[in-house]
Scaffold this motif. Structure first.
Motif, PDB file in Angstrom:
ATOM      1  N   LYS A  74       2.924   4.155   0.719  1.00 57.39           N
ATOM      2  CA  LYS A  74       1.698   3.561   0.183  1.00 57.39           C
ATOM      3  C   LYS A  74       0.429   4.270   0.653  1.00 57.39           C
ATOM      4  O   LYS A  74      -0.608   4.200  -0.005  1.00 57.39           O
ATOM      5  CB  LYS A  74       1.625   2.085   0.586  1.00 57.39           C
ATOM      6  CG  LYS A  74       0.433   1.374  -0.023  1.00 57.39           C
ATOM      7  CD  LYS A  74       0.502  -0.120   0.185  1.00 57.39           C
ATOM      8  CE  LYS A  74      -0.660  -0.798  -0.532  1.00 57.39           C
ATOM      9  NZ  LYS A  74      -0.596  -2.263  -0.428  1.00 57.39           N
ATOM     10  N   GLU A 110       0.900   3.474  -8.140  1.00 62.19           N
ATOM     11  CA  GLU A 110       0.451   2.326  -7.346  1.00 62.19           C
ATOM     12  C   GLU A 110       0.664   0.995  -8.044  1.00 62.19           C
ATOM     13  O   GLU A 110       0.721  -0.038  -7.378  1.00 62.19           O
ATOM     14  CB  GLU A 110      -1.019   2.506  -6.974  1.00 62.19           C
ATOM     15  CG  GLU A 110      -1.258   3.696  -6.044  1.00 62.19           C
ATOM     16  CD  GLU A 110      -2.648   3.722  -5.454  1.00 62.19           C
ATOM     17  OE1 GLU A 110      -3.536   3.025  -5.984  1.00 62.19           O
ATOM     18  OE2 GLU A 110      -2.844   4.447  -4.459  1.00 62.19           O
ATOM     19  N   ARG A 170       4.771  10.182  -2.626  1.00 62.92           N
ATOM     20  CA  ARG A 170       3.452  10.005  -3.238  1.00 62.92           C
ATOM     21  C   ARG A 170       2.990  11.280  -3.924  1.00 62.92           C
ATOM     22  O   ARG A 170       2.486  11.236  -5.055  1.00 62.92           O
ATOM     23  CB  ARG A 170       2.428   9.566  -2.184  1.00 62.92           C
ATOM     24  CG  ARG A 170       1.012   9.453  -2.760  1.00 62.92           C
ATOM     25  CD  ARG A 170       0.046   8.865  -1.788  1.00 62.92           C
ATOM     26  NE  ARG A 170       0.080   7.415  -1.763  1.00 62.92           N
ATOM     27  CZ  ARG A 170      -0.542   6.628  -2.635  1.00 62.92           C
ATOM     28  NH1 ARG A 170      -1.221   7.152  -3.644  1.00 62.92           N
ATOM     29  NH2 ARG A 170      -0.489   5.319  -2.513  1.00 62.92           N
ATOM     30  N   PRO A 176       8.700   2.243   2.620  1.00 63.28           N
ATOM     31  CA  PRO A 176       7.690   1.748   1.673  1.00 63.28           C
ATOM     32  C   PRO A 176       6.291   1.708   2.258  1.00 63.28           C
ATOM     33  O   PRO A 176       5.304   1.918   1.552  1.00 63.28           O
ATOM     34  CB  PRO A 176       8.186   0.329   1.337  1.00 63.28           C
ATOM     35  CG  PRO A 176       9.635   0.351   1.658  1.00 63.28           C
ATOM     36  CD  PRO A 176       9.770   1.264   2.841  1.00 63.28           C
ATOM     37  N   ARG A 221       2.657  -6.705  -1.617  1.00 61.34           N
ATOM     38  CA  ARG A 221       2.158  -5.873  -2.701  1.00 61.34           C
ATOM     39  C   ARG A 221       0.653  -5.954  -2.745  1.00 61.34           C
ATOM     40  O   ARG A 221       0.051  -6.859  -2.193  1.00 61.34           O
ATOM     41  CB  ARG A 221       2.766  -6.332  -4.031  1.00 61.34           C
ATOM     42  CG  ARG A 221       4.244  -6.032  -4.115  1.00 61.34           C
ATOM     43  CD  ARG A 221       4.846  -6.667  -5.327  1.00 61.34           C
ATOM     44  NE  ARG A 221       4.949  -8.112  -5.176  1.00 61.34           N
ATOM     45  CZ  ARG A 221       5.892  -8.691  -4.455  1.00 61.34           C
ATOM     46  NH1 ARG A 221       6.776  -7.971  -3.809  1.00 61.34           N
ATOM     47  NH2 ARG A 221       5.960  -9.994  -4.367  1.00 61.34           N
ATOM     48  N   GLU A 222       0.038  -5.029  -3.469  1.00 58.04           N
ATOM     49  CA  GLU A 222      -1.421  -4.959  -3.521  1.00 58.04           C
ATOM     50  C   GLU A 222      -1.985  -6.265  -4.028  1.00 58.04           C
ATOM     51  O   GLU A 222      -1.631  -6.750  -5.102  1.00 58.04           O
ATOM     52  CB  GLU A 222      -1.835  -3.823  -4.465  1.00 58.04           C
ATOM     53  CG  GLU A 222      -3.323  -3.584  -4.478  1.00 58.04           C
ATOM     54  CD  GLU A 222      -3.800  -2.971  -3.167  1.00 58.04           C
ATOM     55  OE1 GLU A 222      -4.988  -3.132  -2.851  1.00 58.04           O
ATOM     56  OE2 GLU A 222      -3.007  -2.323  -2.485  1.00 58.04           O
ATOM     57  N   ARG A 243      -2.556   6.694   1.196  1.00 58.40           N
ATOM     58  CA  ARG A 243      -3.206   7.744   0.390  1.00 58.40           C
ATOM     59  C   ARG A 243      -3.559   8.925   1.298  1.00 58.40           C
ATOM     60  O   ARG A 243      -4.655   8.999   1.851  1.00 58.40           O
ATOM     61  CB  ARG A 243      -4.461   7.189  -0.288  1.00 58.40           C
ATOM     62  CG  ARG A 243      -4.176   6.148  -1.356  1.00 58.40           C
ATOM     63  CD  ARG A 243      -5.466   5.647  -1.989  1.00 58.40           C
ATOM     64  NE  ARG A 243      -5.209   4.709  -3.065  1.00 58.40           N
ATOM     65  CZ  ARG A 243      -6.165   4.113  -3.772  1.00 58.40           C
ATOM     66  NH1 ARG A 243      -7.451   4.367  -3.490  1.00 58.40           N
ATOM     67  NH2 ARG A 243      -5.857   3.271  -4.744  1.00 58.40           N
ATOM     68  N   GLY A 246       8.188  -1.973  -2.569  1.00 58.90           N
ATOM     69  CA  GLY A 246       7.531  -2.716  -1.495  1.00 58.90           C
ATOM     70  C   GLY A 246       8.402  -3.751  -0.813  1.00 58.90           C
ATOM     71  O   GLY A 246       8.450  -3.826   0.422  1.00 58.90           O
ATOM     72  N   LEU A 248       5.127   1.440  -6.467  1.00 60.79           N
ATOM     73  CA  LEU A 248       4.986   0.783  -5.167  1.00 60.79           C
ATOM     74  C   LEU A 248       5.419  -0.684  -5.186  1.00 60.79           C
ATOM     75  O   LEU A 248       6.098  -1.136  -4.252  1.00 60.79           O
ATOM     76  CB  LEU A 248       3.554   0.910  -4.659  1.00 60.79           C
ATOM     77  CG  LEU A 248       3.129   2.297  -4.160  1.00 60.79           C
ATOM     78  CD1 LEU A 248       1.692   2.275  -3.659  1.00 60.79           C
ATOM     79  CD2 LEU A 248       4.067   2.782  -3.051  1.00 60.79           C
ATOM     80  N   ALA A 253      -0.510  -0.035   7.545  1.00 59.44           N
ATOM     81  CA  ALA A 253      -0.532  -0.342   6.117  1.00 59.44           C
ATOM     82  C   ALA A 253      -0.913  -1.773   5.780  1.00 59.44           C
ATOM     83  O   ALA A 253      -1.734  -1.998   4.917  1.00 59.44           O
ATOM     84  CB  ALA A 253       0.815   0.002   5.470  1.00 59.44           C
ATOM     85  N   ASP A 267       3.306  -2.701   5.668  1.00 55.78           N
ATOM     86  CA  ASP A 267       3.121  -3.302   4.367  1.00 55.78           C
ATOM     87  C   ASP A 267       4.364  -4.007   3.867  1.00 55.78           C
ATOM     88  O   ASP A 267       5.252  -3.399   3.306  1.00 55.78           O
ATOM     89  CB  ASP A 267       2.718  -2.192   3.394  1.00 55.78           C
ATOM     90  CG  ASP A 267       2.496  -2.706   2.000  1.00 55.78           C
ATOM     91  OD1 ASP A 267       2.224  -3.897   1.880  1.00 55.78           O
ATOM     92  OD2 ASP A 267       2.586  -1.916   1.056  1.00 55.78           O
TER      93      ASP A 267
END
Length: 370
Positions: free
Chosen positions: A79, A230, A217, A75, A6-7, A81, A238, A234, A138, A3
């Motif tokens: 992330k 999140e 986390r 990072p 970012r989301e 879960r 990130g 994150l 990720a 990753d």
């Protein structure tokens, strides 16, 4: 791959994919290319750099490079879960298909491509085999999200891969690098690698950041909640993954400048089996999941998980086992330069391919709001 982004925000499936990536993420291949050039210039302008790095070694790995590797891994693993691993048995067919693609077919395909296309370049060939063993953990979440795949399924498969690699990587590495070539009568006499060498690198460069990511986390969600973790924490950490990767690439190319400049076509030859690998793994996974009756969302999640690779781990293992100036490490570094634009392109192909899934599956994909 891991990753560096970012989301991505949710939106219409008609939104241009590239607009849903940040500027930093959108030009990731450019940053990697610039880091390669910077490394080559640094190696030319700073003679004796290898001696300087060798003065700060832990085991066989330069301490600055080890720091870069750990920074780019943390990072990624923060992330995941981890609490969703317990839900993975809810769809055993999806789980079995993903394990087959990731841990049986994927490594075998990369092994075959590496031997077929790089028969005269054993170091690069070994590096690509290591890449094939490092399964994505990720960044697939981003490609899956952009392609409107099943987010929950992708998150579960990512968490599963992160944990499974601790157990499987060293065993499969020893099998594909030492045992299988011998059984097939392939010329691998120059390679001397032990299972412990591989396991030690995996434990250090995956185990430590995995533990740190899990604890971060767990504690972060317990104190501040998942939403804060999140949406606030994150995104802050990130970019460190990208900075760690670029720092490592600069040092690797500084140390390998003479080899690269004297044999520029080697990089292109490394890219060819990588391109073939991504195309076959993603396309074959989509065809298999469609044949098994998966809806579009879950087929997409399984396919991107199967096609992606964890180049950070591959680079770390190559450096830990073969050294920072090895051809194996260079093969790992070329990986993300090829993977990122290819998988962005496959996002578009995936959205186009929805028409080949059942109407009910397409409706489910549209009504979930991804």
């Amino acid at each position: 791959m891991s990753d560096f982004v970012r989301e991505a925000p949710s939106g219409s499936v008609d939104d241009p994919v590239r607009r849903r990536l940040s500027t930093l993420d959108r030009f990731l291949p450019v940053w990697i290319g610039l880091a390669m050039v910077a490394g080559l210039l640094l190696g030319r302008w700073v003679p004796g750099l290898d001696d300087v790095l060798a003065a700060f070694e832990v085991g066989s790995v330069s301490l600055p490079i080890a720091v870069g590797l750990l920074v780019m891994m943390y990072p990624v693993l923060a992330k995941v879960r981890y609490d969703e691993l317990g839900h993975v048995t809810g769809d055993r067919r999806m789980l079995g298909t993903s394990i087959l693609l990731n841990w049986v077919l994927g490594p075998a395909l990369m092994f075959a491509l590496a031997w077929l296309m790089l028969p005269d370049l054993p170091e690069y060939r070994t590096g690509l085999v290591i890449v094939g063993l490092a399964r994505c953990i990720a960044m697939v979440l981003i490609w899956n999200d952009l392609a409107c795949g099943d987010r929950e399924a992708a998150a579960i498969l990512v968490a599963l891969n992160a944990v499974f690699q601790i157990v499987a990587f060293a065993v499969l590495g020893y099998f594909y690098l030492q045992l299988l070539p011998g059984w097939l009568g392939l010329d691998q006499a120059a390679l001397h690698v032990s299972m412990w060498d591989i396991a030690k690198s995996v434990l250090i460069f995956l185990g430590l950041p995995l533990l740190a990511g899990y604890l971060t986390r767990t504690l972060g969600e317990r104190v501040k909640g998942r939403h804060w973790y999140e949406t606030t924490f994150l995104p802050r950490i990130g970019p460190a993954a990208l900075y760690g990767l670029l720092f490592t690439i600069v040092l690797l190319f500084a140390l390998q400048g003479d080899t690269i400049t004297s044999q520029p076509l080697d990089v292109a030859r490394i890219a060819v089996p990588l391109l073939a690998y991504f195309a076959v793994m993603w396309g074959g996974s989509m065809l298999l999941t469609r044949a098994l009756g998966f809806d579009y969302q879950r087929a997409t999640a399984v396919s991107f998980t199967a096609a992606g690779n964890n180049f950070e781990l591959a680079i770390a293992v190559a450096i830990g086992v073969f050294g920072v100036a090895s051809g194996q490490a260079l093969a790992g570094v070329v990986g993300p330069l090829i993977e990122v634009p290819v998988l962005v392109g496959l996002v578009y192909v995936s959205l186009w391919a929805r028409r080949f899934f059942t109407e009910d599956a397409q409706e489910r994909s549209t009504t979930t709001g991804v």
